[in-house]
Design an enzyme around this catalytic site. Structure first.
Site, mmCIF file in Angstrom:
data_model
loop_
_atom_site.group_PDB
_atom_site.id
_atom_site.type_symbol
_atom_site.label_atom_id
_atom_site.label_comp_id
_atom_site.label_asym_id
_atom_site.label_seq_id
_atom_site.Cartn_x
_atom_site.Cartn_y
_atom_site.Cartn_z
ATOM 1 N N ALA A 10 0.917 -1.171 -0.137
ATOM 2 C CA ALA A 10 -0.005 0.002 0.146
ATOM 3 C C ALA A 10 0.696 1.363 -0.034
ATOM 4 O O ALA A 10 0.711 2.227 -0.762
ATOM 5 C CB ALA A 10 -1.031 0.051 1.199
ATOM 6 N N ARG A 20 -11.888 -21.775 7.136
ATOM 7 C CA ARG A 20 -10.815 -21.424 7.825
ATOM 8 C C ARG A 20 -11.238 -21.423 9.560
ATOM 9 O O ARG A 20 -10.620 -21.783 10.188
ATOM 10 C CB ARG A 20 -10.020 -20.169 7.557
ATOM 11 C CG ARG A 20 -9.381 -20.295 6.245
ATOM 12 C CD ARG A 20 -8.869 -18.875 5.737
ATOM 13 N NE ARG A 20 -8.108 -18.923 4.579
ATOM 14 C CZ ARG A 20 -7.365 -18.165 3.941
ATOM 15 N NH1 ARG A 20 -7.361 -17.005 4.572
ATOM 16 N NH2 ARG A 20 -6.866 -18.451 2.901
ATOM 17 N N HIS A 35 -5.018 -12.045 9.462
ATOM 18 C CA HIS A 35 -5.383 -10.607 8.840
ATOM 19 C C HIS A 35 -6.216 -10.193 10.045
ATOM 20 O O HIS A 35 -7.031 -10.629 10.642
ATOM 21 C CB HIS A 35 -6.010 -10.844 7.601
ATOM 22 C CG HIS A 35 -6.317 -9.736 6.772
ATOM 23 N ND1 HIS A 35 -5.474 -9.217 6.212
ATOM 24 C CD2 HIS A 35 -7.249 -8.801 6.769
ATOM 25 C CE1 HIS A 35 -5.882 -8.278 5.211
ATOM 26 N NE2 HIS A 35 -6.944 -7.982 5.925
ATOM 27 N N ASN A 51 3.709 -7.605 5.071
ATOM 28 C CA ASN A 51 3.190 -8.737 4.946
ATOM 29 C C ASN A 51 2.936 -9.151 3.228
ATOM 30 O O ASN A 51 2.909 -10.149 2.699
ATOM 31 C CB ASN A 51 1.801 -8.453 5.473
ATOM 32 C CG ASN A 51 1.568 -9.202 7.057
ATOM 33 O OD1 ASN A 51 2.623 -9.577 7.300
ATOM 34 N ND2 ASN A 51 0.649 -9.127 7.479
ATOM 35 N N THR A 52 2.901 -7.917 2.567
ATOM 36 C CA THR A 52 2.714 -8.034 1.160
ATOM 37 C C THR A 52 3.633 -9.100 0.492
ATOM 38 O O THR A 52 3.284 -10.178 -0.337
ATOM 39 C CB THR A 52 2.903 -6.479 0.257
ATOM 40 O OG1 THR A 52 1.953 -5.645 1.227
ATOM 41 C CG2 THR A 52 2.619 -6.791 -1.261
ATOM 42 N N GLU A 108 -3.923 -2.753 4.696
ATOM 43 C CA GLU A 108 -4.527 -3.320 5.854
ATOM 44 C C GLU A 108 -4.543 -2.460 7.234
ATOM 45 O O GLU A 108 -5.316 -3.061 7.993
ATOM 46 C CB GLU A 108 -3.478 -4.619 6.248
ATOM 47 C CG GLU A 108 -4.327 -5.643 7.200
ATOM 48 C CD GLU A 108 -3.554 -6.848 7.388
ATOM 49 O OE1 GLU A 108 -2.461 -7.262 6.795
ATOM 50 O OE2 GLU A 108 -3.746 -7.505 8.397
ATOM 51 N N ALA A 119 -6.685 -8.867 -0.630
ATOM 52 C CA ALA A 119 -5.827 -8.115 -0.082
ATOM 53 C C ALA A 119 -4.710 -7.263 -1.150
ATOM 54 O O ALA A 119 -4.909 -5.878 -0.886
ATOM 55 C CB ALA A 119 -5.116 -8.748 1.235
ATOM 56 N N GLY A 147 0.421 -14.951 -0.522
ATOM 57 C CA GLY A 147 0.474 -15.679 -1.525
ATOM 58 C C GLY A 147 0.608 -15.048 -3.041
ATOM 59 O O GLY A 147 0.994 -15.678 -3.873
ATOM 60 N N GLY A 148 0.310 -13.693 -3.021
ATOM 61 C CA GLY A 148 0.314 -13.149 -4.325
ATOM 62 C C GLY A 148 -0.677 -12.836 -5.167
ATOM 63 O O GLY A 148 -0.720 -12.258 -6.321
HETATM 64 P P1 ADP Z 1 0.015 -3.428 3.510
HETATM 65 O O1 ADP Z 1 -0.371 -4.731 2.966
HETATM 66 O O2 ADP Z 1 -1.440 -2.808 3.827
HETATM 67 O O3 ADP Z 1 0.798 -2.423 2.588
HETATM 68 P P2 ADP Z 1 2.351 -4.392 4.742
HETATM 69 O O4 ADP Z 1 2.261 -5.346 6.056
HETATM 70 O O5 ADP Z 1 2.582 -5.029 3.446
HETATM 71 O O6 ADP Z 1 1.003 -3.756 4.501
HETATM 72 O O7 ADP Z 1 3.185 -3.327 5.164
HETATM 73 C C1 ADP Z 1 3.318 -2.563 5.999
HETATM 74 C C2 ADP Z 1 4.599 -2.046 6.452
HETATM 75 O O8 ADP Z 1 4.689 -0.813 7.237
HETATM 76 C C3 ADP Z 1 5.365 -3.128 7.026
HETATM 77 O O9 ADP Z 1 6.659 -3.296 6.298
HETATM 78 C C4 ADP Z 1 5.873 -2.570 8.577
HETATM 79 O O10 ADP Z 1 7.209 -2.783 8.606
HETATM 80 C C5 ADP Z 1 5.542 -1.065 8.334
HETATM 81 N N1 ADP Z 1 5.453 -0.233 9.559
HETATM 82 C C6 ADP Z 1 4.653 -0.687 10.450
HETATM 83 N N2 ADP Z 1 4.500 0.272 11.532
HETATM 84 C C7 ADP Z 1 5.739 1.193 11.090
HETATM 85 C C8 ADP Z 1 6.010 2.202 11.859
HETATM 86 N N3 ADP Z 1 5.499 2.881 12.830
HETATM 87 N N4 ADP Z 1 6.879 3.151 10.979
HETATM 88 C C9 ADP Z 1 7.309 2.701 9.869
HETATM 89 N N5 ADP Z 1 6.903 1.490 9.258
HETATM 90 C C10 ADP Z 1 6.074 0.676 9.799
#
Ligand code: ADP
Length: 603
Positions: A164, A432, A541, A192-193, A570, A585, A197-198
């Site tokens: 995102a 699930r 999730h 998490n991206t 997310e 997602a 699974g992609g």
């Molecule tokens: P989305 O799928 O919504 O993009 P992701 O899990 O792929 O979410 O990515 C969210 C990212 O934000 C993660 O890499 C996480 O480490 C990062 N993150 C979470 N909290 C913080 C924070 N306080 N400062 C900087 N990065 C953060």
């Protein structure tokens, strides 16, 4: 006066002589120490040594060059670690070992298993050289870093470097932003991206027609809304489903390669999952990182946002902590929060549980997570602190297995599940949540998936891309020639497992399961070797999060946008309702990431 001067001169002289003496003795001491060290390390037989150990994905092999009394060079010869996710370990660990002359350096967060494997392989090589491990395994004393303050200004500041955040960065730059700063608290982008699974759900008529799949945006909308138990905000679901295909094409424009065929991932409800050629979510992150940096986005890794800066009711920036700096990041146009969910933070999950599928009563105190460790919910907390509203926080999704316990297969058709008494207890093709809730009732809240050799391909590669033998070596999968031996190895009563298997095979014949009404059938499980994989539910999730409108503006308690604050991915709530469809997602993060990037630029 004179005598005072003379006394002073004498004192200075004495001080000089003393300090020279002390200096000498210090130098002498240093020489002695060096002498001692080289004496102590004289056990080293200089040369190149190959060390081996197991990492997360399989064996890691390194070559370590040992000098007379030090580790000179480390070369990684081979590894099967997950590309990108493990990269920070390979970048940082060898350097830290050489800089500190010890193998006992800190693991790199976000890739702990790879770090540990790499350290063990280096240690193995260093030990072979005959080096004194009292010296080369000493704990590194961490020097306190005096952090300096730094202020930076950009038009847009983005917090979070997953799908995102990166989509939002590219979108803001496409929409005229001249400066974008993206901060990510972990040493690598991806969140998490990259572990996902992609699959990207999008109605894609061109491809679907070729496969004879009937579909429509209306159907995607209905399934998302109804699959989420009609809890989501229909307006957000509309934005998601109407813009998904455009997101697919947009990524393609930046070089993302899609597989030819449209598929259907678990829980997707329909065949509209677009799949990337690159494994897991790596394709998305590779393409988006390149697009963002090509357009001039400044990315600060290991930089954690700690709070939002407000002025006259408007968000004007972010406070953040780097490894050696405390940042004040000013955002002229706005801040986009893209910090992901909070499924790696079981305490926070528990705090918000109410009367959804999972409650404070039925969710075990101790529960693992499939998530990247950075997913702690800080973005939600930060925004709440300045008055943002959250919604749907009671809705979480669990996966019936942690990400490293897929075992030989993630498909259900050719397997059955047993509890520790050796008995089936649930239909394996159930939802699930159904499987997870039933598993909580079993001994230790765990179960074994049982397979036989019929599903093991010739190359012995599992569906997650890992060699089955690595999983067996790690103890994740147990292999035995007979069911009796398997039962013994996993400590369940052999007569029960045998009886369960016989009964199961009789159901396979009639495709009828009078016990649990299973409907998906494969072949009988009767051909050794047999396999058992211990599994248990894991947080996966979080559907709830910051309340946004269709422009990805974050809303306050009065449901009005908080000026200068946007969110995507997310970290937001209202898009998936009480249950997220598998494959929605990625669609969410790309669609709403793009919306946020556009909105922040006033378009
Ligand atoms: P989305 O799928 O919504 O993009 P992701 O899990 O792929 O979410 O990515 C969210 C990212 O934000 C993660 O890499 C996480 O480490 C990062 N993150 C979470 N909290 C913080 C924070 N306080 N400062 C900087 N990065 C953060």
């Amino acid at each position: 006066m004179k005598s005072f001067r003379r006394a002073l001169a004498l004192l200075i002289c004495l001080t000089l002589v003393f300090s020279m003496l002390v200096g000498c003795s210090n130098d002498q001491q240093k020489d002695d120490n060096n002498g001692n060290e080289s004496e102590q390390t004289s056990g080293i037989k200089p040369g190149k040594y190959v060390g081996k150990a197991s990492g997360y994905g399989g064996p890691i092999e390194v070559e370590v060059e040992m000098g007379e009394d030090k580790i000179e060079e480390i070369t990684v010869l081979s590894n099967s670690e997950t590309v990108r996710i493990s990269a920070p370990a390979f970048e940082k660990i060898p350097k830290a070992v050489i800089d500190n002359q010890t193998v006992n350096v800190d693991a790199v967060s976000g890739c702990t298993a790879s770090s540990m494997g790499l350290k063990m392989a280096i240690k193995d090589a260093v030990e072979q050289s005959g080096a004194d491990m009292d010296i080369f395994n000493k704990k590194v004393e961490k020097a306190e870093v005096e952090k300096t303050d730094e202020e930076k200004t950009a038009e847009v500041v983005i917090v979070g470097g997953g799908g995102a955040g990166l989509s939002a960065a590219v979108s803001a730059l496409e929409n005229g932003a001249e400066s974008v700063i993206l901060i990510e608290k972990m040493p690598a982008l991806g969140g998490n991206t990259i572990l996902a699974g992609g699959a990207f759900n999008a109605v894609n008529p061109e491809k679907q027609k070729a496969q004879g799949i009937e579909d429509s945006i209306e159907k995607h909308f209905q399934q998302t809304y109804e699959g989420g138990h009609k809890v989501a905000n229909p307006e957000l679901v509309k934005v998601l489903t109407e813009n998904a295909l455009d997101g697919v094409k947009w990524l393609e424009g930046y070089g993302l390669e899609w597989k030819e065929k449209i598929g259907s991932v678990v829980g997707a409800m329909w065949e509209r999952s677009n799949q990337t050629v690159e494994p897991l979510g790596t394709g998305y992150i590779n393409v988006l990182e390149k697009a963002a940096t090509d357009k001039g986005c400044e990315i600060l890794l290991e930089t954690k946002a700690t709070g939002l800066i407000m002025e006259d009711g408007k968000v004007i920036g972010v406070k953040a902590e780097g490894t050696d700096k405390n940042y004040t990041l000013k955002a002229e146009k706005g801040v986009i929060i893209a910090t992901g969910g909070y499924a790696a933070n079981p305490e926070m999950v528990r705090e918000y549980l109410a009367d959804g599928v999972y409650t404070k009563e039925n969710l075990p105190e101790k529960i693992v997570s499939t998530n990247a460790p950075g997913l702690q919910g800080e973005g939600i907390i930060m925004a709440e602190e300045i008055g943002a509203k959250v919604i749907d926080m009671e809705h979480i999704q669990l996966l019936p297995m942690p990400g490293d316990k897929f075992g030989p297969s993630i498909n259900v058709e050719h397997s059955f599940f047993i509890n520790k008494e050796g008995n089936r207890y649930v239909k394996e093709d159930g939802g699930r949540d159904e499987i997870c809730l039933a598993t909580f009732e079993q001994q230790d809240g765990q179960y074994y998936m049982i397979n036989d050799s019929k599903i093991i391909p010739e190359d012995r590669l599992t569906l997650s891309g890992e060699k089955l033998d690595n999983l067996i070596a790690r103890g994740t999968v147990v292999e035995a020639d007979t069911l009796e031996d398997l039962a013994k190895a996993i400590n369940v009563p052999a007569e029960n497992l045998k009886a369960t298997c016989d009964k199961f095979n009789s159901y396979v014949e009639t495709k009828n399961d009078p016990e649990f009404s299973r409907a998906v059938w494969g072949e009988k499980i009767d051909q050794g070797p047999f396999y058992a994989t211990l599994r248990y539910p894991a947080l996966h999730h979080t559907m709830g999060g910051l309340k946004i409108n269709t422009k990805a503006e974050v809303l306050g308690q009065d449901d009005q946008p908080i000026p200068g604050l946007y969110a995507a991915g997310e970290v937001t709530g209202g898009i998936h309702g009480a249950n997220r469809l598998g494959g929605n997602a990625i669609a969410d993060i790309v669609v709403f990431g793009r919306v946020a990037g556009k909105s922040v630029m006033g378009k």
